[in-house]
Write an enzyme that holds these catalytic residues in place. Structure first.
Site, PDB file in Angstrom:
ATOM      1  CG  ASP A   1      -1.579   1.200   1.581  1.00  0.00           C
ATOM      2  OD1 ASP A   1      -2.346   1.647   0.713  1.00  0.00           O
ATOM      3  OD2 ASP A   1      -1.368   1.773   2.671  1.00  0.00           O
ATOM      4  CG  PHE A   2       2.016   5.470  -1.911  1.00  0.00           C
ATOM      5  CD1 PHE A   2       3.314   5.176  -2.300  1.00  0.00           C
ATOM      6  CD2 PHE A   2       1.696   6.792  -1.653  1.00  0.00           C
ATOM      7  CE1 PHE A   2       4.280   6.171  -2.421  1.00  0.00           C
ATOM      8  CE2 PHE A   2       2.650   7.801  -1.775  1.00  0.00           C
ATOM      9  CZ  PHE A   2       3.941   7.488  -2.161  1.00  0.00           C
ATOM     10  CG  ASP A   3      -1.130   7.975   0.565  1.00  0.00           C
ATOM     11  OD1 ASP A   3      -0.482   9.013   0.708  1.00  0.00           O
ATOM     12  OD2 ASP A   3      -1.596   7.603  -0.536  1.00  0.00           O
TER      13      ASP A   3
ATOM     14  CG  ASP B   1      -2.261   2.910   6.275  1.00  0.00           C
ATOM     15  OD1 ASP B   1      -2.461   2.542   5.094  1.00  0.00           O
ATOM     16  OD2 ASP B   1      -2.581   4.035   6.694  1.00  0.00           O
TER      17      ASP B   1
END
Ligand SMILES: O=P(O)(O)OC[C@H]1O[C@H](O[C@H]2O[C@H](CO)[C@@H](O)[C@H](O)[C@H]2O)[C@H](O)[C@@H](O)[C@@H]1O
Length: 268
Positions: A26-28, A208
């Site tokens: 995942d990124f953010d 997250d």
């Protein structure tokens, strides 16, 4: 929940035996720390260096799976040669793949209408804004936290009652998405079907947020070596992840620990 760094020996062992290691990221809030505005998000140098090092090793396959628009996350992550899944997997591109969810694309005219209504309704709520990601909208209120109720009211007034759309929530953000049977979990299964990792391959999904739980759950059904790593502090009441890291900075530490063993994965 166990600290993911303690599971590194198990994953390295699986990598050594199967010859492969799959990282779905995942990124953010995972590769990049959460910051005030979407355009300020960036991968820390330590994380990038460790990931580069890992990716130079034999058998390591990486994909990024994000709620951001595909072009945005691809430019921001800037990891060459990998597959990217944007808009929660409704668009997938890279590593020979090119797929846009057809029903999601068909919802664009209605989404545009809703974007215009919400933008008008947010006028006067300083700090709240619409991020138009093509296939979905993010309505941010991190900088207007005291007006959360007004933002929610504006979004629901514009989107509720439309059978083709639905509203979801994330970190100081609401999203308006096409009502399609597709999420990060489906996207992850699609990517794994293309990758065809051999039996015993450690497959890690790092995420997250609530939307990442779909991916954690999907991995449960894939193989015993496929598992979620939740980046969270404090932990939520429930999660389908098997281990955790406290913050995005720990993701760089995890990559370093995975790359540490000189006995595996070194390309000639
Ligand atoms: O699936 P992800 O890659 O984790 O993307 C989820 C959303 O991330 C972004 O918003 C979040 O991060 C911003 C930058 O740190 C932050 O300002 C915001 O409050 C967070 O919600 C992105 O802008 C969204 O479009 C993504 O859906």
């Amino acid at each position: 929940m166990q600290n993911a760094l303690e599971r590194v020996p198990v994953w390295r062992d699986g990598w050594r035996r199967s010859g492969r290691l799959v990282l779905l990221l995942d990124f953010d809030g995972t590769l990049a720390p959460i910051v005030a505005r979407p355009e300020l998000a960036a991968m820390p140098e330590r994380t990038r260096t460790a990931l580069d090092r890992l990716m130079a090793m034999e058998g390591v396959e990486v994909a990024v799976v994000s709620g951001r628009g595909l072009a945005d996350v691809r430019d921001r992550a800037a990891i060459p040669g990998i597959a990217y899944a944007g808009n929660h997997g409704m668009e997938i591109e890279g590593a020979g793949l090119h797929r846009i969810h057809p029903e999601a694309a068909a919802a664009r005219p209605e989404l545009e209408e809703v974007a215009a209504l919400i933008t008008a309704a947010l006028d006067g709520i300083e700090g709240a804004f619409v991020e138009d990601k093509g296939l979905t909208l993010s309505i941010h209120y991190r900088q207007a936290a005291d007006r959360e109720a007004d933002v929610r009211a504006a979004v629901h007034a514009a989107a509720d009652g439309r059978p083709g759309l639905r509203v979801t929530a994330g970190k100081m953000v609401l999203e308006v998405r096409p009502r399609v049977e597709w999420d990060k979990g489906r996207a992850v299964l699609f990517l794994l079907e293309q990758m065809q990792p051999p039996a015993g391959t450690p497959i890690l999904y790092l995420g997250d947020d609530r939307t990442d739980e779909d991916a954690f759950r999907a991995l449960d059904g894939w193989s015993p070596e496929a598992e979620g790593v939740l980046i969270a502090d404090p932990l939520p009441n429930e999660s389908a992840a098997k281990s955790r890291l406290h913050e995005p900075a720990d993701v760089g530490a995890l990559f370093e620990a995975l790359a540490e063993d000189q006995g595996i994965g070194n390309r000639e």
